[in-house]
Design a protein around this motif. Sequence first.
Motif, PDB file in Angstrom:
ATOM      1  N   LYS A  89      -7.573 -14.114   8.941  1.00 20.62           N
ATOM      2  CA  LYS A  89      -8.031 -14.620   7.599  1.00 20.62           C
ATOM      3  C   LYS A  89      -7.246 -14.067   6.633  1.00 20.62           C
ATOM      4  CE  LYS A  89     -12.451 -15.074   5.243  1.00 20.62           C
ATOM      5  NZ  LYS A  89     -14.069 -14.774   5.159  1.00 20.62           N
ATOM      6  N   PRO A  90      -5.961 -14.047   6.570  1.00 19.89           N
ATOM      7  CA  PRO A  90      -4.811 -13.542   5.715  1.00 19.89           C
ATOM      8  C   PRO A  90      -5.245 -13.910   4.310  1.00 19.89           C
ATOM      9  CG  PRO A  90      -3.878 -15.379   6.813  1.00 19.89           C
ATOM     10  CD  PRO A  90      -5.414 -15.176   7.358  1.00 19.89           C
ATOM     11  N   ASN A  91      -6.029 -14.785   3.916  1.00 21.92           N
ATOM     12  CA  ASN A  91      -6.387 -15.023   2.431  1.00 21.92           C
ATOM     13  C   ASN A  91      -7.374 -13.918   1.965  1.00 21.92           C
ATOM     14  OD1 ASN A  91      -8.350 -16.497   3.876  1.00 21.92           O
ATOM     15  ND2 ASN A  91      -8.846 -17.534   2.063  1.00 21.92           N
ATOM     16  N   HIS A  92      -7.954 -12.932   2.729  1.00 19.31           N
ATOM     17  CA  HIS A  92      -8.787 -12.160   2.137  1.00 19.31           C
ATOM     18  C   HIS A  92      -8.386 -10.655   2.342  1.00 19.31           C
ATOM     19  CE1 HIS A  92     -13.439 -10.324   2.411  1.00 19.31           C
ATOM     20  NE2 HIS A  92     -12.545  -9.870   1.467  1.00 19.31           N
ATOM     21  N   ILE A  93      -7.991 -10.195   1.347  1.00 19.00           N
ATOM     22  CA  ILE A  93      -7.359  -8.659   1.141  1.00 19.00           C
ATOM     23  C   ILE A  93      -8.396  -7.654   0.500  1.00 19.00           C
ATOM     24  CG2 ILE A  93      -5.351  -7.484   0.387  1.00 19.00           C
ATOM     25  CD1 ILE A  93      -4.001 -10.134   0.214  1.00 19.00           C
ATOM     26  N   ILE A  94      -8.299  -6.350   1.290  1.00 21.19           N
ATOM     27  CA  ILE A  94      -9.006  -5.403   0.632  1.00 21.19           C
ATOM     28  C   ILE A  94      -7.962  -4.447   0.528  1.00 21.19           C
ATOM     29  CG2 ILE A  94     -10.607  -3.619   1.387  1.00 21.19           C
ATOM     30  CD1 ILE A  94     -12.098  -5.434   2.991  1.00 21.19           C
ATOM     31  N   ASP A 113      -8.177  11.377 -10.006  1.00 21.17           N
ATOM     32  CA  ASP A 113      -8.952  11.808  -8.696  1.00 21.17           C
ATOM     33  C   ASP A 113     -10.521  10.992  -8.503  1.00 21.17           C
ATOM     34  OD1 ASP A 113      -9.665  13.525  -6.616  1.00 21.17           O
ATOM     35  OD2 ASP A 113     -10.554  14.835  -7.773  1.00 21.17           O
ATOM     36  N   SER A 114     -10.583  10.623  -7.367  1.00 18.30           N
ATOM     37  CA  SER A 114     -11.876   9.539  -7.095  1.00 18.30           C
ATOM     38  C   SER A 114     -12.230   9.902  -5.767  1.00 18.30           C
ATOM     39  CB  SER A 114     -11.445   8.068  -7.339  1.00 18.30           C
ATOM     40  OG  SER A 114     -10.462   7.983  -6.263  1.00 18.30           O
ATOM     41  N   ALA A 115     -13.745   9.532  -5.672  1.00 24.05           N
ATOM     42  CA  ALA A 115     -14.236   9.404  -4.417  1.00 24.05           C
ATOM     43  C   ALA A 115     -13.736   8.106  -3.650  1.00 24.05           C
ATOM     44  CB  ALA A 115     -15.847   9.594  -4.356  1.00 24.05           C
ATOM     45  N   GLU A 116     -13.781   7.174  -4.468  1.00 25.47           N
ATOM     46  CA  GLU A 116     -13.261   5.796  -3.989  1.00 25.47           C
ATOM     47  C   GLU A 116     -12.946   4.809  -5.158  1.00 25.47           C
ATOM     48  OE1 GLU A 116     -14.878   2.199  -1.079  1.00 25.47           O
ATOM     49  OE2 GLU A 116     -16.075   3.301  -1.882  1.00 25.47           O
ATOM     50  N   ILE A 117     -11.825   4.342  -5.090  1.00 21.31           N
ATOM     51  CA  ILE A 117     -11.255   3.068  -5.728  1.00 21.31           C
ATOM     52  C   ILE A 117     -10.852   2.014  -4.625  1.00 21.31           C
ATOM     53  CG2 ILE A 117      -9.664   2.360  -7.493  1.00 21.31           C
ATOM     54  CD1 ILE A 117      -9.436   4.981  -8.516  1.00 21.31           C
ATOM     55  N   SER A 118     -11.612   0.859  -4.787  1.00 18.50           N
ATOM     56  CA  SER A 118     -11.267  -0.128  -3.674  1.00 18.50           C
ATOM     57  C   SER A 118     -11.504  -1.744  -4.401  1.00 18.50           C
ATOM     58  CB  SER A 118     -12.020   0.020  -2.551  1.00 18.50           C
ATOM     59  OG  SER A 118     -13.377  -0.304  -2.742  1.00 18.50           O
ATOM     60  N   ALA A 119     -10.810  -2.573  -3.739  1.00 25.79           N
ATOM     61  CA  ALA A 119     -10.961  -3.944  -4.302  1.00 25.79           C
ATOM     62  C   ALA A 119     -10.895  -4.899  -3.116  1.00 25.79           C
ATOM     63  CB  ALA A 119      -9.959  -4.156  -5.399  1.00 25.79           C
ATOM     64  N   SER A 120     -11.630  -5.988  -3.259  1.00 25.09           N
ATOM     65  CA  SER A 120     -11.773  -7.076  -2.389  1.00 25.09           C
ATOM     66  C   SER A 120     -11.153  -8.231  -3.150  1.00 25.09           C
ATOM     67  CB  SER A 120     -13.138  -7.482  -1.761  1.00 25.09           C
ATOM     68  OG  SER A 120     -13.111  -8.595  -0.905  1.00 25.09           O
ATOM     69  N   VAL A 121     -10.116  -8.995  -2.415  1.00 25.53           N
ATOM     70  CA  VAL A 121      -9.794 -10.155  -3.179  1.00 25.53           C
ATOM     71  C   VAL A 121      -9.707 -11.462  -2.232  1.00 25.53           C
ATOM     72  CG1 VAL A 121      -7.778 -11.159  -4.680  1.00 25.53           C
ATOM     73  CG2 VAL A 121      -8.245  -8.671  -4.640  1.00 25.53           C
ATOM     74  N   VAL A 122     -10.096 -12.480  -2.633  1.00 25.71           N
ATOM     75  CA  VAL A 122     -10.133 -13.697  -1.779  1.00 25.71           C
ATOM     76  C   VAL A 122      -9.357 -14.759  -2.429  1.00 25.71           C
ATOM     77  CG1 VAL A 122     -11.490 -15.566  -0.635  1.00 25.71           C
ATOM     78  CG2 VAL A 122     -12.371 -13.383  -0.485  1.00 25.71           C
ATOM     79  N   PHE A 123      -8.153 -15.287  -1.850  1.00 25.60           N
ATOM     80  CA  PHE A 123      -7.407 -16.309  -2.440  1.00 25.60           C
ATOM     81  C   PHE A 123      -7.834 -17.729  -1.878  1.00 25.60           C
ATOM     82  CE2 PHE A 123      -4.955 -12.441  -2.809  1.00 25.60           C
ATOM     83  CZ  PHE A 123      -4.766 -12.213  -3.973  1.00 25.60           C
ATOM     84  N   ARG A 124      -7.517 -18.565  -2.463  1.00 24.52           N
ATOM     85  CA  ARG A 124      -7.714 -19.987  -1.933  1.00 24.52           C
ATOM     86  C   ARG A 124      -6.462 -20.203  -0.984  1.00 24.52           C
ATOM     87  NH1 ARG A 124      -8.845 -24.477  -6.603  1.00 24.52           N
ATOM     88  NH2 ARG A 124      -9.804 -25.488  -4.902  1.00 24.52           N
ATOM     89  N   ALA A 125      -6.648 -21.181  -0.093  1.00 26.74           N
ATOM     90  CA  ALA A 125      -5.640 -21.306   1.019  1.00 26.74           C
ATOM     91  C   ALA A 125      -4.762 -22.171   0.658  1.00 26.74           C
ATOM     92  CB  ALA A 125      -6.276 -21.458   2.191  1.00 26.74           C
ATOM     93  N   ASN A 126      -3.853 -21.800  -0.381  1.00 26.65           N
ATOM     94  CA  ASN A 126      -2.914 -22.636  -0.794  1.00 26.65           C
ATOM     95  C   ASN A 126      -1.670 -21.901  -1.117  1.00 26.65           C
ATOM     96  OD1 ASN A 126      -3.376 -21.757  -3.415  1.00 26.65           O
ATOM     97  ND2 ASN A 126      -4.669 -23.118  -4.002  1.00 26.65           N
TER      98      ASN A 126
END
Length: 337
Positions: A89-94, A113-126
């Motif tokens: 599922k390469p179109n979903h990146i964390i 300085d942080s306890a957590e910084i994260s992001a979830s990105v889902v692209f269309r399959a094109n």
Amino acid sequence: MRILVIAILVAAIGWAAYWFIGSSAQERSVNRWLEQQQNAGWVANSSNVNVRGFPNRFDTIISDLEIADPNSGWAWSAPEMQFLMLSYKPNHIIAQWPQAQTVSTPNQNITVDSAEISASVVFRANTALALERFTASLDDVKLISNQDWNSHIQSAILAMRRTDASEFSYDIAFDALGFTPPSDIKAGFDKSGILPETFQTVSVSTTAHYDAQWDRLSVEGNLPTLTKLDITDGRAVWGGLELQGTGSLAIDAQGYPTGKLTVRAKNWKDMIKLAQENGAIDAGLARKLETGLGLIAMLAGNQNTLDVPLSFANRMTSIGPIPIGPAPQIRRPRLNN
């Protein structure tokens, strides 16, 4: 049974080949991007790019990453940056940022300085990798400057997803708790000292309309231009001050809004006082606002809470019928890679 074993072996070999080809492509892609930035005149360095996670993941680990624009003097560096995805599922990146990183400006260095910084990105399959949805979360983030100031945010979530409201529209929500601004900014804004050190909450729920989709091509060139903003709910609470707003604004080609917001302000007299202290309005306008808005509040039956239309037209901002100053200009940032 023999045929089944052979089929399993062939499938396993094929999957292993797919993973190694895919992981090599990931490494080349990151190194090629770094090289492109260097050719564009940026500083873009990394000590190592490694993809691991066989057999079901492509986890890209970039070590000692440094990105800098010599023209602007801005730079960012981190000991490690991770981009995680399932191999099927390469179109979903964390994306996961490290607990410590550094942002440099022409005037100062800021340690994050942080306890957590994260992001979830889902692209269309094109091929353009059009954005489908995005969620970023921050937990216990501290900003510490070498110019002797610091700031803190307890937690925040930013979410964005493509919607069918129009061709290039996205639902956007932002929710932050416990934001402490730098003390000098707070002192400059609140000269009377009527506010606590920390915002209790800031939240916005809106649908943003653009002139183009958010995708790989837009980020590599000019960002899409905001053309309309439908605000379902906006709310900010800072001490005894509370603002809520809903409405719709059209944004012209120069970035000026036209439209109306319905605003509810609690302890609105203190807001006028703060605006006068900061030079946003002069003493004469402050008196007129307090008199006129006081009448509206009295007729509504609550002198501390005010419900008024905030309108934008002809590059001016008005509260009800009273002009209070120029309308804000929303400028589109440009990325020159």
